[in-house]
Design an enzyme around this catalytic site. Structure first.
Site, PDB file in Angstrom:
ATOM      1  N   LYS A   1       0.855  -1.172   0.162  1.00  0.00           N
ATOM      2  CA  LYS A   1       0.045  -0.044  -0.047  1.00  0.00           C
ATOM      3  C   LYS A   1       0.710   1.233   0.220  1.00  0.00           C
ATOM      4  CE  LYS A   1      -2.381  -0.497   3.771  1.00  0.00           C
ATOM      5  NZ  LYS A   1      -2.010  -1.945   4.268  1.00  0.00           N
TER       6      LYS A   1
ATOM      7  N   ARG B   1     -10.171   1.069   8.492  1.00  0.00           N
ATOM      8  CA  ARG B   1      -9.556  -0.267   8.788  1.00  0.00           C
ATOM      9  C   ARG B   1     -10.510  -1.204   9.563  1.00  0.00           C
ATOM     10  NH1 ARG B   1      -3.712   0.730   8.660  1.00  0.00           N
ATOM     11  NH2 ARG B   1      -2.610  -1.203   9.066  1.00  0.00           N
TER      12      ARG B   1
ATOM     13  N   ARG C   1      11.499  -5.834   6.109  1.00  0.00           N
ATOM     14  CA  ARG C   1      11.334  -4.496   5.673  1.00  0.00           C
ATOM     15  C   ARG C   1      12.177  -3.501   6.174  1.00  0.00           C
ATOM     16  NH1 ARG C   1       5.209  -1.998   5.171  1.00  0.00           N
ATOM     17  NH2 ARG C   1       5.507  -2.145   7.651  1.00  0.00           N
TER      18      ARG C   1
ATOM     19  N   ARG D   1      10.952  -0.917  11.575  1.00  0.00           N
ATOM     20  CA  ARG D   1       9.710  -0.417  12.274  1.00  0.00           C
ATOM     21  C   ARG D   1       9.714  -1.513  13.439  1.00  0.00           C
ATOM     22  NH1 ARG D   1       4.519   0.691   8.480  1.00  0.00           N
ATOM     23  NH2 ARG D   1       3.614  -0.515  10.175  1.00  0.00           N
TER      24      ARG D   1
ATOM     25  N   ARG E   1      -1.004  -8.371  13.278  1.00  0.00           N
ATOM     26  CA  ARG E   1      -1.586  -7.414  12.393  1.00  0.00           C
ATOM     27  C   ARG E   1      -2.554  -8.346  11.257  1.00  0.00           C
ATOM     28  NH1 ARG E   1       4.019  -4.865  11.210  1.00  0.00           N
ATOM     29  NH2 ARG E   1       2.865  -3.962   9.512  1.00  0.00           N
TER      30      ARG E   1
HETATM   31  P1  ADP Z   1       0.523  -1.752   8.333  1.00  0.00           P
HETATM   32  O1  ADP Z   1      -0.438  -1.566   6.939  1.00  0.00           O
HETATM   33  O2  ADP Z   1       2.008  -2.092   7.621  1.00  0.00           O
HETATM   34  O3  ADP Z   1       0.072  -2.644   9.292  1.00  0.00           O
HETATM   35  P2  ADP Z   1       0.333   1.048   9.053  1.00  0.00           P
HETATM   36  O4  ADP Z   1       1.301   2.149   8.961  1.00  0.00           O
HETATM   37  O5  ADP Z   1      -0.897   1.428   8.095  1.00  0.00           O
HETATM   38  O6  ADP Z   1       1.128  -0.366   8.591  1.00  0.00           O
HETATM   39  O7  ADP Z   1      -0.348   0.870  10.557  1.00  0.00           O
HETATM   40  C1  ADP Z   1       0.543   0.604  11.631  1.00  0.00           C
HETATM   41  C2  ADP Z   1      -0.141   0.431  12.683  1.00  0.00           C
HETATM   42  O8  ADP Z   1      -1.140   1.841  12.946  1.00  0.00           O
HETATM   43  C3  ADP Z   1      -1.384  -0.525  12.647  1.00  0.00           C
HETATM   44  O9  ADP Z   1      -0.939  -1.720  13.061  1.00  0.00           O
HETATM   45  C4  ADP Z   1      -2.275   0.134  13.771  1.00  0.00           C
HETATM   46  O10 ADP Z   1      -1.954  -0.153  15.222  1.00  0.00           O
HETATM   47  C5  ADP Z   1      -2.260   1.686  13.663  1.00  0.00           C
HETATM   48  N1  ADP Z   1      -3.205   2.241  12.669  1.00  0.00           N
HETATM   49  C6  ADP Z   1      -2.913   2.522  11.290  1.00  0.00           C
HETATM   50  N2  ADP Z   1      -4.178   3.198  10.656  1.00  0.00           N
HETATM   51  C7  ADP Z   1      -5.189   2.709  11.527  1.00  0.00           C
HETATM   52  C8  ADP Z   1      -6.384   2.980  11.691  1.00  0.00           C
HETATM   53  N3  ADP Z   1      -7.164   3.160  10.698  1.00  0.00           N
HETATM   54  N4  ADP Z   1      -7.219   2.406  12.823  1.00  0.00           N
HETATM   55  C9  ADP Z   1      -6.708   1.856  13.934  1.00  0.00           C
HETATM   56  N5  ADP Z   1      -5.281   1.750  13.755  1.00  0.00           N
HETATM   57  C10 ADP Z   1      -4.496   2.148  12.886  1.00  0.00           C
END
Ligand code: ADP
Ligand code: ZN
Length: 212
Positions: free
Chosen positions: A13, A89, A123, A154, A165
């Site tokens: 993404k 999400r 990563r 990360r 996740r």
């Molecule tokens: P990835 O898609 O690789 O898991 P992101 O950078 O999109 O990574 O998200 C990292 C973390 O941030 C998620 O695991 C969650 O804890 C939090 N997060 C991100 N976006 C949301 C969201 N829309 N709602 C709730 N938590 C979120």
């Protein structure tokens, strides 16, 4: 054009988001990036978010939705639209989003889960521009080939947190595919191990049809 990017963690993404945002001149809004910036700056939101992110859980909907609502009210979102990466999400977030936004297209990247664990655990991310790399192609390099920034791993890219996740994605995020399919605005793509440029070509071809 207002776009949502949907896909499991590690589906690519972030990489596609950068390319889409560049091509269509729209801001790339990543809730993950917003939370990480808040953690770095030790804000109140950052402190709260960290406790969830470190466990691979979702930050509560109320907090996340408010952040996005405020961000979408900024001027740069009112020109060519915006690209949401990592939001919504959950179904609750999608329903809330419907109250303050009008989404034109959802780009959904489907990917074989067996590719994701290795991708995420290997990563490395640029701390300046956010570009992702995989250790297997870095040949020991510690800086970003795009901007020269320092690469880091990360904290949530470790096997245990990645597994939670992926579980959270299956239970809470995957139902959004149905939600947006019913609205008739979903565009489906298949993520692979091919260079990201290939998938981007497919996505851009579809989005071009909507811009015209
Ligand atoms: P990835 O898609 O690789 O898991 P992101 O950078 O999109 O990574 O998200 C990292 C973390 O941030 C998620 O695991 C969650 O804890 C939090 N997060 C991100 N976006 C949301 C969201 N829309 N709602 C709730 N938590 C979120
Ligand atoms: Zn960089």
């Amino acid at each position: 054009m207002n776009i949502i990017l949907l896909g499991a963690p590690g589906a690519g993404k972030g990489t596609q988001a950068t390319k889409i945002a560049d091509k269509y001149g729209m801001p790339h809004i990543s809730t993950g990036d917003i939370f990480r910036a808040n953690i770095k700056n030790q804000t109140e939101i950052g402190l709260l978010a960290k406790s969830y992110i470190d466990k691979g859980q979702l930050v509560p909907d109320a907090v996340t939705c408010k952040i996005v609502e405020n961000r979408l009210a900024e001027d740069d979102c009112k020109q060519k639209g915006y690209l949401l990466d990592g939001f919504p999400r959950t179904i609750a977030q999608a329903e809330e989003l419907d109250k303050f936004a009008k989404i034109d297209a959802v780009v959904n990247i489907n990917i074989d889960f067996s590719l994701l664990m290795n991708r995420l655990c290997g990563r490395r991310v640029c701390k300046d521009c956010g570009e992702s790399f995989h250790v297997s192609t870095l040949n020991g390099a510690t800086t970003c080939s795009r901007c020269g920034g320092e690469l880091y791993q990360r904290k949530d890219d470790n096997p245990e947190t990645v597994q939670s996740r992926l579980d959270v994605y299956t239970e809470q995020t995957a139902p959004l595919i149905d939600y947006y399919t019913k609205k008739g605005i979903i565009l489906n793509f298949v993520g692979t191990d091919d260079p990201p440029q290939v998938l981007f070509g497919e996505i851009a071809a579809e989005l071009d049809k909507l811009v015209k």
